[in-house]
Design a protein around this motif. Structure first.
Motif, mmCIF file in Angstrom:
data_model
loop_
_atom_site.group_PDB
_atom_site.id
_atom_site.type_symbol
_atom_site.label_atom_id
_atom_site.label_comp_id
_atom_site.label_asym_id
_atom_site.label_seq_id
_atom_site.Cartn_x
_atom_site.Cartn_y
_atom_site.Cartn_z
ATOM 1 N N SER A 78 -2.927 -2.952 -4.615
ATOM 2 C CA SER A 78 -2.667 -1.802 -3.750
ATOM 3 C C SER A 78 -2.891 -0.478 -4.460
ATOM 4 O O SER A 78 -3.355 0.489 -3.843
ATOM 5 C CB SER A 78 -1.240 -1.861 -3.192
ATOM 6 N N PRO A 111 0.801 -1.222 0.000
ATOM 7 C CA PRO A 111 0.000 0.000 0.000
ATOM 8 C C PRO A 111 0.839 1.279 0.000
ATOM 9 O O PRO A 111 0.486 2.247 -0.675
ATOM 10 C CB PRO A 111 -0.831 -0.121 1.284
ATOM 11 N N CYS A 124 -7.624 -2.244 -11.554
ATOM 12 C CA CYS A 124 -7.474 -3.308 -10.559
ATOM 13 C C CYS A 124 -6.710 -4.476 -11.187
ATOM 14 O O CYS A 124 -6.525 -4.544 -12.396
ATOM 15 C CB CYS A 124 -8.849 -3.806 -10.095
ATOM 16 N N THR A 182 -6.586 0.155 -4.699
ATOM 17 C CA THR A 182 -7.040 0.398 -3.330
ATOM 18 C C THR A 182 -6.684 1.811 -2.891
ATOM 19 O O THR A 182 -7.498 2.513 -2.284
ATOM 20 C CB THR A 182 -6.426 -0.644 -2.368
ATOM 21 N N GLN A 236 -9.022 -4.396 -2.592
ATOM 22 C CA GLN A 236 -8.175 -4.635 -1.433
ATOM 23 C C GLN A 236 -6.764 -4.909 -1.957
ATOM 24 O O GLN A 236 -6.607 -5.319 -3.104
ATOM 25 C CB GLN A 236 -8.671 -5.855 -0.642
ATOM 26 N N PRO A 237 -5.735 -4.736 -1.137
ATOM 27 C CA PRO A 237 -4.378 -4.974 -1.627
ATOM 28 C C PRO A 237 -4.180 -6.346 -2.278
ATOM 29 O O PRO A 237 -3.465 -6.455 -3.268
ATOM 30 C CB PRO A 237 -3.505 -4.820 -0.373
ATOM 31 N N LYS A 238 -4.821 -7.386 -1.785
ATOM 32 C CA LYS A 238 -4.638 -8.732 -2.350
ATOM 33 C C LYS A 238 -5.781 -9.151 -3.269
ATOM 34 O O LYS A 238 -5.804 -10.267 -3.770
ATOM 35 C CB LYS A 238 -4.482 -9.760 -1.221
ATOM 36 N N TYR A 280 -9.009 4.173 -4.559
ATOM 37 C CA TYR A 280 -10.334 4.074 -3.951
ATOM 38 C C TYR A 280 -10.408 4.911 -2.674
ATOM 39 O O TYR A 280 -11.397 5.580 -2.416
ATOM 40 C CB TYR A 280 -10.669 2.610 -3.656
ATOM 41 N N HIS A 281 -9.341 4.882 -1.889
ATOM 42 C CA HIS A 281 -9.323 5.615 -0.622
ATOM 43 C C HIS A 281 -8.958 7.100 -0.788
ATOM 44 O O HIS A 281 -9.192 7.888 0.129
ATOM 45 C CB HIS A 281 -8.392 4.941 0.372
#
Length: 188
Positions: free
Chosen positions: A112, A53, A78, A115, A106-108, A118-119
């Motif tokens: 990352s 991340p 992604c 993700t 999600q990272p997995k 997204y954040h």
């Protein structure tokens, strides 16, 4: 955990790669740029094996200000576990008529980089496909399916971010017509 010096270096490399792409891509404000990024490859590991991340955030923070300064929109790709869906701002999906799908990277499972986008985005949504005007592929993430036709390879001043190979593309309109057709060189 990556060192501060390494994170600064890859942020700078991401900024330079984005600037190099945009210097050649002939994008217009409001165009979409797709970026796929394997943080594992940036760290020198095989894609999908060492998701980071902090590496993803450094790269995102390197390229996002450059895109914003040019009025360009980001589509963060992604990984294959989410069928290379993309994270965009809700306003971007609405502008281009892309239908949101329900998934949170999600990272997995998504990666990352997606993700981090997204954040970071104000109103993130996932979409299944886009047709971008240019793109960066950091670490062999296969962004080609998300570029408009006709994709043209772009040589960048930065060939690696960390340990990951960086490839880039822009698009141009298709040639139509025959032997007597005349083309606009500014669109090539």
């Amino acid at each position: 955990m990556a060192s501060e010096a390494f994170l600064h270096e890859i942020q700078t490399q991401a900024q330079q790669a984005t600037e190099s792409l945009l210097a050649q891509a002939k994008c217009h404000p409001g165009d979409l740029v797709v970026v796929g990024c394997s943080s594992s490859e940036v760290l020198g590991s095989k894609i999908g094996t060492a998701s980071s991340p902090e590496v993803a955030e450094a790269i995102l923070h390197g390229l996002l200000p450059v895109l914003s300064a040019h009025g360009l929109l980001l589509a963060a790709q992604c990984c294959e576990h989410l069928n290379r869906a993309l994270i965009v701002e809700r306003s971007t999906a609405e502008k281009f008529g892309y239908e949101p799908v329900n998934v949170v990277p999600q990272p997995k499972a998504g990666g990352s980089f997606a993700t981090a986008a997204y954040h970071t985005f104000a109103q993130p949504v996932a979409v299944e496909f886009v047709q971008a005007s240019a793109g960066l592929d950091i670490g062999g993430t296969l962004i080609g399916m998300h570029l408009k036709r006709v994709a043209v390879p772009v040589r960048l001043s930065v060939q690696k971010i960390g340990e990951a190979i960086v490839l880039a593309a822009r698009v141009r309109p298709k040639f139509v017509g025959g032997a007597r057709a005349v083309y606009d060189d500014t669109l090539l």
